[in-house]
Write a protein that holds these residues in place. Structure first.
Motif, PDB file in Angstrom:
ATOM      1  N   HIS A 236     -28.753   9.530 -12.531  1.00  0.00           N
ATOM      2  CA  HIS A 236     -28.435   8.796 -11.310  1.00  0.00           C
ATOM      3  C   HIS A 236     -29.186   7.471 -11.284  1.00  0.00           C
ATOM      4  N   TYR A 237     -30.463   7.492 -11.648  1.00  0.00           N
ATOM      5  CA  TYR A 237     -31.269   6.263 -11.683  1.00  0.00           C
ATOM      6  C   TYR A 237     -30.659   5.238 -12.632  1.00  0.00           C
ATOM      7  N   VAL A 238     -30.363   5.665 -13.837  1.00  0.00           N
ATOM      8  CA  VAL A 238     -29.848   4.735 -14.851  1.00  0.00           C
ATOM      9  C   VAL A 238     -28.491   4.173 -14.429  1.00  0.00           C
ATOM     10  N   ARG A 239     -27.652   5.007 -13.833  1.00  0.00           N
ATOM     11  CA  ARG A 239     -26.347   4.504 -13.389  1.00  0.00           C
ATOM     12  C   ARG A 239     -26.510   3.450 -12.296  1.00  0.00           C
ATOM     13  N   LEU A 240     -27.389   3.696 -11.329  1.00  0.00           N
ATOM     14  CA  LEU A 240     -27.613   2.721 -10.267  1.00  0.00           C
ATOM     15  C   LEU A 240     -28.231   1.442 -10.822  1.00  0.00           C
ATOM     16  N   LEU A 241     -29.160   1.579 -11.760  1.00  0.00           N
ATOM     17  CA  LEU A 241     -29.755   0.401 -12.386  1.00  0.00           C
ATOM     18  C   LEU A 241     -28.705  -0.410 -13.125  1.00  0.00           C
ATOM     19  N   ALA A 242     -27.851   0.251 -13.882  1.00  0.00           N
ATOM     20  CA  ALA A 242     -26.815  -0.444 -14.640  1.00  0.00           C
ATOM     21  C   ALA A 242     -25.845  -1.153 -13.704  1.00  0.00           C
ATOM     22  N   GLN A 243     -25.475  -0.512 -12.600  1.00  0.00           N
ATOM     23  CA  GLN A 243     -24.544  -1.129 -11.657  1.00  0.00           C
ATOM     24  C   GLN A 243     -25.182  -2.326 -10.959  1.00  0.00           C
ATOM     25  N   TYR A 244     -26.429  -2.186 -10.557  1.00  0.00           N
ATOM     26  CA  TYR A 244     -27.166  -3.295  -9.937  1.00  0.00           C
ATOM     27  C   TYR A 244     -27.246  -4.478 -10.901  1.00  0.00           C
ATOM     28  N   THR A 245     -27.548  -4.182 -12.161  1.00  0.00           N
ATOM     29  CA  THR A 245     -27.665  -5.236 -13.172  1.00  0.00           C
ATOM     30  C   THR A 245     -26.327  -5.922 -13.413  1.00  0.00           C
ATOM     31  N   ALA A 246     -25.263  -5.147 -13.505  1.00  0.00           N
ATOM     32  CA  ALA A 246     -23.944  -5.723 -13.737  1.00  0.00           C
ATOM     33  C   ALA A 246     -23.500  -6.578 -12.558  1.00  0.00           C
ATOM     34  N   ASP A 247     -23.811  -6.147 -11.339  1.00  0.00           N
ATOM     35  CA  ASP A 247     -23.488  -6.962 -10.163  1.00  0.00           C
ATOM     36  C   ASP A 247     -24.188  -8.313 -10.227  1.00  0.00           C
ATOM     37  N   LEU A 248     -25.475  -8.299 -10.559  1.00  0.00           N
ATOM     38  CA  LEU A 248     -26.222  -9.549 -10.674  1.00  0.00           C
ATOM     39  C   LEU A 248     -25.688 -10.403 -11.827  1.00  0.00           C
ATOM     40  N   ALA A 249     -25.263  -9.738 -12.899  1.00  0.00           N
ATOM     41  CA  ALA A 249     -24.746 -10.466 -14.055  1.00  0.00           C
ATOM     42  C   ALA A 249     -23.472 -11.229 -13.707  1.00  0.00           C
ATOM     43  N   LEU A 250     -22.598 -10.636 -12.913  1.00  0.00           N
ATOM     44  CA  LEU A 250     -21.386 -11.348 -12.513  1.00  0.00           C
ATOM     45  C   LEU A 250     -21.705 -12.491 -11.553  1.00  0.00           C
ATOM     46  N   THR A 251     -22.831 -12.408 -10.881  1.00  0.00           N
ATOM     47  CA  THR A 251     -23.256 -13.484  -9.982  1.00  0.00           C
ATOM     48  C   THR A 251     -23.842 -14.658 -10.753  1.00  0.00           C
ATOM     49  N   THR A 252     -24.525 -14.378 -11.872  1.00  0.00           N
ATOM     50  CA  THR A 252     -25.260 -15.428 -12.586  1.00  0.00           C
ATOM     51  C   THR A 252     -24.686 -15.762 -13.964  1.00  0.00           C
TER      52      THR A 252
END
Length: 315
Positions: A236-252
Motif C-alpha cells: 500500500h505504501y509503495v503504491r501510494l508513493l508511486a502514484q504521488y510521484t507520477a502525479d508530480l511528474a505530470l505536473t513538472t
C-alpha cells in the motif's frame, strides 16, 4: 564582490538532526562536516555556536537549508518548534550574510553536482536532460522541481507533502476517512513520512483485527521477514508513493529524472520492485507511456543538501 574561493558555512536542518560543514565552491571541505541532534539543542543558534567554537574560520557567508517553509529571510520548521531569522543568525554568529532555503531547494541545487556513484537507480526510463524532480521522504515529506535557467537552476520552494493523499480506489478512500477522523485531514505526509508509515501500519492492523503498534524500523524488519500484515502495508505504501510521484511528474515533466532523498526513501528502495512500484508509477491511463519515460533514482549521499547550499552560494 565575495571571494569565490573563501570558505562558506552550509547547514541542513532536518526534523531530527542538523548537519553543518564548511565548503569552498561546490565542494565540502574534508573534515569539517558534523552532525548534531536537534533534541539536544534549544535552537539553530546553539548548534552553530557549538560548531563555530570548534572551527577557527569564521566564514563571511552561509546558506542554511531547513525542513519547513521559507519566506524571504524567515523560516519555520514544520516538524520542530524552531523558527529562524537570517539577520538574527548573522548577528549571533558574526557571519555577514546568511541565506535561508527550504531543504528540498537545497537538494535540488545539489542534483547537478552529485556523482553517479551516489545514485541508485530504481527505474531506468529514458533520460533526456532538462527539468529534474526531487522528493524527500523522512521525518516529513516534500518535493521540488529543478528547472534549468541559463548556466544555473531555479528551484522554487514548496510544501508538497501537505497536499491531499491520492485516492485511487476504495481502500485509499477508507484510509483517507480513517486519517480524517484522527487528524482532521488526509495528507501525503500523514502516510509517506516515517511517522506516516506507522499510521499506515496501525490502519491495516486495525482492519486485520488488531495488532501491537510498531515503530517504523520494526515495520521495515517485518517487511524483510515477509509477514502478511507488513507485506500489505508495504504494498500500500509503495503504491501510494508511486502514484504521488507520477502525479508530480505530470505536473513538472522531469525528463532529467526523479530523485528520492531521505531515510524512509532509502529504507524502502530495496522493496520497490517486490511491492509493484513500476506498475503503480506507470498506471496513468493514456499518459502511461509519457510517465514511463522518467527515470527514478535514490540519492545515497547524506550530505547532498550541504552540497546544494554550497552550489546556491557559488551561483
Amino acid at each position: 564582490m565575495a571571494d569565490k574561493d573563501a570558505p562558506v558555512l552550509v547547514a541542513d536542518v532536518g526534523g531530527t538532526n542538523t548537519r553543518v560543514a564548511l565548503a569552498r565552491g561546490t565542494t565540502l571541505i574534508a573534515g569539517t562536516t558534523e552532525r548534531f541532534r536537534n533534541a539536544e539543542h534549544s535552537g539553530l543558534e546553539t548548534v552553530l555556536a557549538e560548531y563555530l567554537s570548534k572551527h577557527r574560520s569564521l566564514p563571511a557567508r552561509a546558506a542554511i537549508a531547513l525542513a519547513g517553509p521559507v519566506r524571504g529571510a524567515s523560516g519555520a520548521m514544520t516538524n520542530l518548534g524552531w523558527t529562524m531569522q537570517a539577520d538574527e543568525l548573522a548577528r549571533m554568529t558574526g557571519i555577514r550574510h546568511v541565506a535561508l532555503l527550504n531543504d528540498l531547494q537545497a537538494q535540488g541545487h545539489a542534483l547537478p553536482h552529485l556523482p553517479a556513484e551516489h545514485l541508485r537507480m530504481i527505474r531506468e526510463g529514458q533520460p533526456e536532460g532538462g527539468t529534474r524532480l526531487v522528493i524527500g521522504l523522512g521525518t516529513g515529506v516534500n518535493a521540488a522541481p529543478v528547472y534549468p535557467a541559463g548556466a544555473g537552476y531555479i528551484v522554487p520552494p514548496a510544501e508538497a507533502g501537505h497536499i491531499h493523499l491520492p485516492q485511487q480506489n476504495e481502500e485509499d478512500q477508507q484510509l483517507a476517512r480513517w486519517l480524517v477522523a484522527r487528524r482532521g485531514f488526509a495528507s501525503v505526509e500523514d502516510v509517506l513520512a516515517g511517522s506516516g508509515l506507522e499510521r499506515l501500519y496501525a490502519y491495516h492492523a486495525e482492519r486485520a483485527g488488531g495488532a501491537p503498534a510498531l515503530g517504523a524500523s520494526a515495520i521495515m524488519d517485518e517487511m524483510g521477514a515477509c509477514t502478511t500484515l507488513a507485506t500489505s502495508v508495504g504494498r500500500h505504501y509503495v503504491r501510494l508513493l508511486a502514484q504521488y510521484t507520477a502525479d508530480l511528474a505530470l505536473t513538472t515533466l522531469p525528463f532529467g529524472g526523479i530523485y528520492y532523498i531521505g531515510g524512509v526513501a532509502r529504507a524502502f528502495t530495496p522493496f520497490m520492485a517486490r511491492f509493484g512500484y513500476d506498475a503503480a508509477f506507470t498506471d496513468m491511463g493514456r499518459f502511461s507511456d509519457l510517465v514511463a519515460q522518467f527515470p527514478v533514482a535514490l540519492v545515497e549521499d547524506d550530505f547532498a543538501a550541504l552540497t546544494g547550499c554550497a552550489a546556491y552560494l557559488a551561483a
